[in-house]
Design a protein around this motif. Sequence first.
Motif, PDB file in Angstrom:
ATOM      1  N   ALA A 130      -1.978 -27.825  15.726  1.00  0.00           N
ATOM      2  CA  ALA A 130      -0.837 -28.753  15.825  1.00  0.00           C
ATOM      3  C   ALA A 130       0.282 -28.463  14.812  1.00  0.00           C
ATOM      4  N   ALA A 131       0.408 -27.213  14.392  1.00  0.00           N
ATOM      5  CA  ALA A 131       1.498 -26.873  13.464  1.00  0.00           C
ATOM      6  C   ALA A 131       2.845 -26.896  14.198  1.00  0.00           C
ATOM      7  N   ARG A 132       3.924 -27.112  13.411  1.00  0.00           N
ATOM      8  CA  ARG A 132       5.260 -27.177  14.012  1.00  0.00           C
ATOM      9  C   ARG A 132       6.213 -26.277  13.217  1.00  0.00           C
ATOM     10  N   LEU A 133       7.253 -25.807  13.896  1.00  0.00           N
ATOM     11  CA  LEU A 133       8.217 -24.913  13.252  1.00  0.00           C
ATOM     12  C   LEU A 133       9.633 -25.431  13.490  1.00  0.00           C
ATOM     13  N   GLY A 134      10.579 -24.930  12.680  1.00  0.00           N
ATOM     14  CA  GLY A 134      11.984 -25.280  12.879  1.00  0.00           C
ATOM     15  C   GLY A 134      12.455 -24.713  14.205  1.00  0.00           C
ATOM     16  N   SER A 135      13.323 -25.424  14.887  1.00  0.00           N
ATOM     17  CA  SER A 135      13.703 -24.991  16.238  1.00  0.00           C
ATOM     18  C   SER A 135      14.636 -23.787  16.240  1.00  0.00           C
ATOM     19  N   GLY A 136      15.288 -23.494  15.113  1.00  0.00           N
ATOM     20  CA  GLY A 136      16.256 -22.395  15.119  1.00  0.00           C
ATOM     21  C   GLY A 136      15.613 -21.039  14.893  1.00  0.00           C
ATOM     22  N   ASP A 137      14.290 -20.997  14.655  1.00  0.00           N
ATOM     23  CA  ASP A 137      13.637 -19.721  14.369  1.00  0.00           C
ATOM     24  C   ASP A 137      13.668 -18.808  15.599  1.00  0.00           C
ATOM     25  N   PHE A 138      13.745 -17.492  15.338  1.00  0.00           N
ATOM     26  CA  PHE A 138      13.688 -16.521  16.433  1.00  0.00           C
ATOM     27  C   PHE A 138      12.399 -16.732  17.215  1.00  0.00           C
ATOM     28  N   ARG A 139      12.486 -16.573  18.513  1.00  0.00           N
ATOM     29  CA  ARG A 139      11.258 -16.567  19.307  1.00  0.00           C
ATOM     30  C   ARG A 139      11.361 -15.488  20.377  1.00  0.00           C
ATOM     31  N   GLN A 140      10.223 -14.863  20.669  1.00  0.00           N
ATOM     32  CA  GLN A 140      10.165 -13.952  21.806  1.00  0.00           C
ATOM     33  C   GLN A 140      10.308 -14.828  23.044  1.00  0.00           C
ATOM     34  N   SER A 141      11.075 -14.373  24.044  1.00  0.00           N
ATOM     35  CA  SER A 141      11.374 -15.283  25.150  1.00  0.00           C
ATOM     36  C   SER A 141      10.314 -15.264  26.255  1.00  0.00           C
ATOM     37  N   ASN A 142       9.312 -14.382  26.149  1.00  0.00           N
ATOM     38  CA  ASN A 142       8.266 -14.315  27.161  1.00  0.00           C
ATOM     39  C   ASN A 142       6.919 -14.563  26.462  1.00  0.00           C
ATOM     40  N   GLN A 143       6.430 -15.794  26.539  1.00  0.00           N
ATOM     41  CA  GLN A 143       5.236 -16.162  25.760  1.00  0.00           C
ATOM     42  C   GLN A 143       3.996 -15.366  26.161  1.00  0.00           C
ATOM     43  N   ALA A 144       3.791 -15.198  27.469  1.00  0.00           N
ATOM     44  CA  ALA A 144       2.575 -14.501  27.919  1.00  0.00           C
ATOM     45  C   ALA A 144       2.605 -13.049  27.437  1.00  0.00           C
ATOM     46  N   MET A 145       3.761 -12.415  27.573  1.00  0.00           N
ATOM     47  CA  MET A 145       3.863 -11.011  27.182  1.00  0.00           C
ATOM     48  C   MET A 145       3.898 -10.873  25.663  1.00  0.00           C
ATOM     49  N   ASN A 146       4.357 -11.908  24.976  1.00  0.00           N
ATOM     50  CA  ASN A 146       4.351 -11.876  23.511  1.00  0.00           C
ATOM     51  C   ASN A 146       2.916 -11.741  22.997  1.00  0.00           C
ATOM     52  N   ARG A 147       1.990 -12.436  23.662  1.00  0.00           N
ATOM     53  CA  ARG A 147       0.579 -12.327  23.230  1.00  0.00           C
ATOM     54  C   ARG A 147       0.096 -10.888  23.400  1.00  0.00           C
ATOM     55  N   VAL A 148       0.481 -10.261  24.503  1.00  0.00           N
ATOM     56  CA  VAL A 148       0.085  -8.865  24.746  1.00  0.00           C
ATOM     57  C   VAL A 148       0.685  -7.977  23.652  1.00  0.00           C
ATOM     58  N   LEU A 149       1.965  -8.215  23.330  1.00  0.00           N
ATOM     59  CA  LEU A 149       2.664  -7.426  22.306  1.00  0.00           C
ATOM     60  C   LEU A 149       1.973  -7.565  20.950  1.00  0.00           C
ATOM     61  N   VAL A 150       1.689  -8.809  20.574  1.00  0.00           N
ATOM     62  CA  VAL A 150       1.096  -9.061  19.252  1.00  0.00           C
ATOM     63  C   VAL A 150      -0.311  -8.452  19.177  1.00  0.00           C
ATOM     64  N   ASP A 151      -1.094  -8.604  20.234  1.00  0.00           N
ATOM     65  CA  ASP A 151      -2.452  -8.033  20.225  1.00  0.00           C
ATOM     66  C   ASP A 151      -2.390  -6.510  20.131  1.00  0.00           C
TER      67      ASP A 151
END
Length: 446
Positions: free
Chosen positions: A267-288
Amino acid sequence: MTIELNDSQRVTIDRLAHGGDGIGYLDDGRIVFVSGTLPGEVVDIEVFELKKSFARGRIEEVVEPAPQRVASQCPYSDECGGCQFWHTTYENELRLKTEAAWEAISRISKVEIPQARVLEAPAAIRYRSRVVFHQKRAHRDKRTGALEPNKIGFYRAQSKQLVDIDDCMITNSLLNQVRRALEPALRDVGDCDIILETASATSVMVTLVPETNYRTNLPRSLKAFMQSVDQNPMIRGIRVVGKNEDVIYGDIAVDADQILAHVPVHAARLGSGDFRQSNQAMNRVLVDEVTGHIKASGATSVLELYCGSGNFAFAMPESVEQIVGLEVSAAAVESADALARLAGLQRYTFAKANLDKGLVKTPWPGAEGFDLVLLDPPRTGATTVCQELADAEDGPSTIVYVSCDPACLGRDLKTLATGGWKVDSLTLLDMFSRTSHIESIAVLTR
Ligand SMILES: C[S@@+](CC[C@H](N)C(=O)[O-])C[C@H]1O[C@@H](n2cnc3c(N)ncnc32)[C@H](O)[C@@H]1O
């Protein structure tokens, strides 16, 4: 033969340019770019832009279609400049994009690049969890005099003309739903950018960037906008970006699992202005994939450059004992730092640094003392840092370079090669299906 603007021409598409346009030649020998075409196709085009050394044409008729041509599933693809590959199968898109990326990296770097491993997207549509719509108020077109209605959408290719987009096929359904729900309230706000990003599984964070700058006083239209969406459970918070300060309405924190591939504490939260990868599913593949390379290298200390709010850092293998993350955004550094403290993690240090000026000016003036450098710079690449890594006599034996721009990656690999760095592997990941963009991971050793 003289070719005039608006002339019709029959051309054969030879290959694709960086950016996805087909390349052919006009009868006068000039190169012509035609979007929505495939190599080998014969097309009749209208020349709509004519320069000394090149021209642009739009399809009038596809005379000889390629076998991989398909009917577009997106009703806006003929007009909208956001995507480039709706006219072909996903398999063919992937082949064309990855071949073009490998070719650009090889040609620009002038070093030996191994054959690329290609990772396709789990879903080629409805993947975007962050999107920037533009709004243009109703106005009279200066050229035609026609009344243009208020529009919220994306630009046509090579143009500032907006296409009204009611349902973007690569954007997730929640964001499209919010765009439609906001439309009536936004109408009075005027020209602005509207950034929508998922804040939780069921809510969205809205950032408005109005074209007209104001200081602290919100115009009435914006106040009315904020109040009108107050009761909408799909909207978690709104930030209106001002010249000197932002105006905030509601809760603007975002659930960390919407930005990071792995969250160190529930349940952690982050500031909304932080950079984010725009494709969540593929981001997991990238990070792994990235953390897999780090694990395989045996590194126990990692210097992570352009670390954002810890997308890779919080997924580092247990074998890494020390992680230093550098990043220019103070907000992202603060988020990452707070998260590490909240989770009681000792191995992390995050610090603000402008890496355009190189490592010399940061609290870690060189990469000496680290086994591995991981870098994920913005589209412009990492010129200064790569020169430093090439020049360094001691230091890391592995670099993992994540890039969203093959041309820039090629340029930086060329620099690194001057210091004896060799590319061991290249992975190409389709983070941005249906568009001409592609993500790459290059692993280098020396
Ligand atoms: C492609 S993003 C990657 C962020 C992170 N690795 C992730 O996956 O979320 C690039 C990051 O570089 C940061 N950045 C841009 N220019 C920078 C600079 N000159 N110095 C340091 N960081 C910079 C951006 O704020 C952004 O967080």
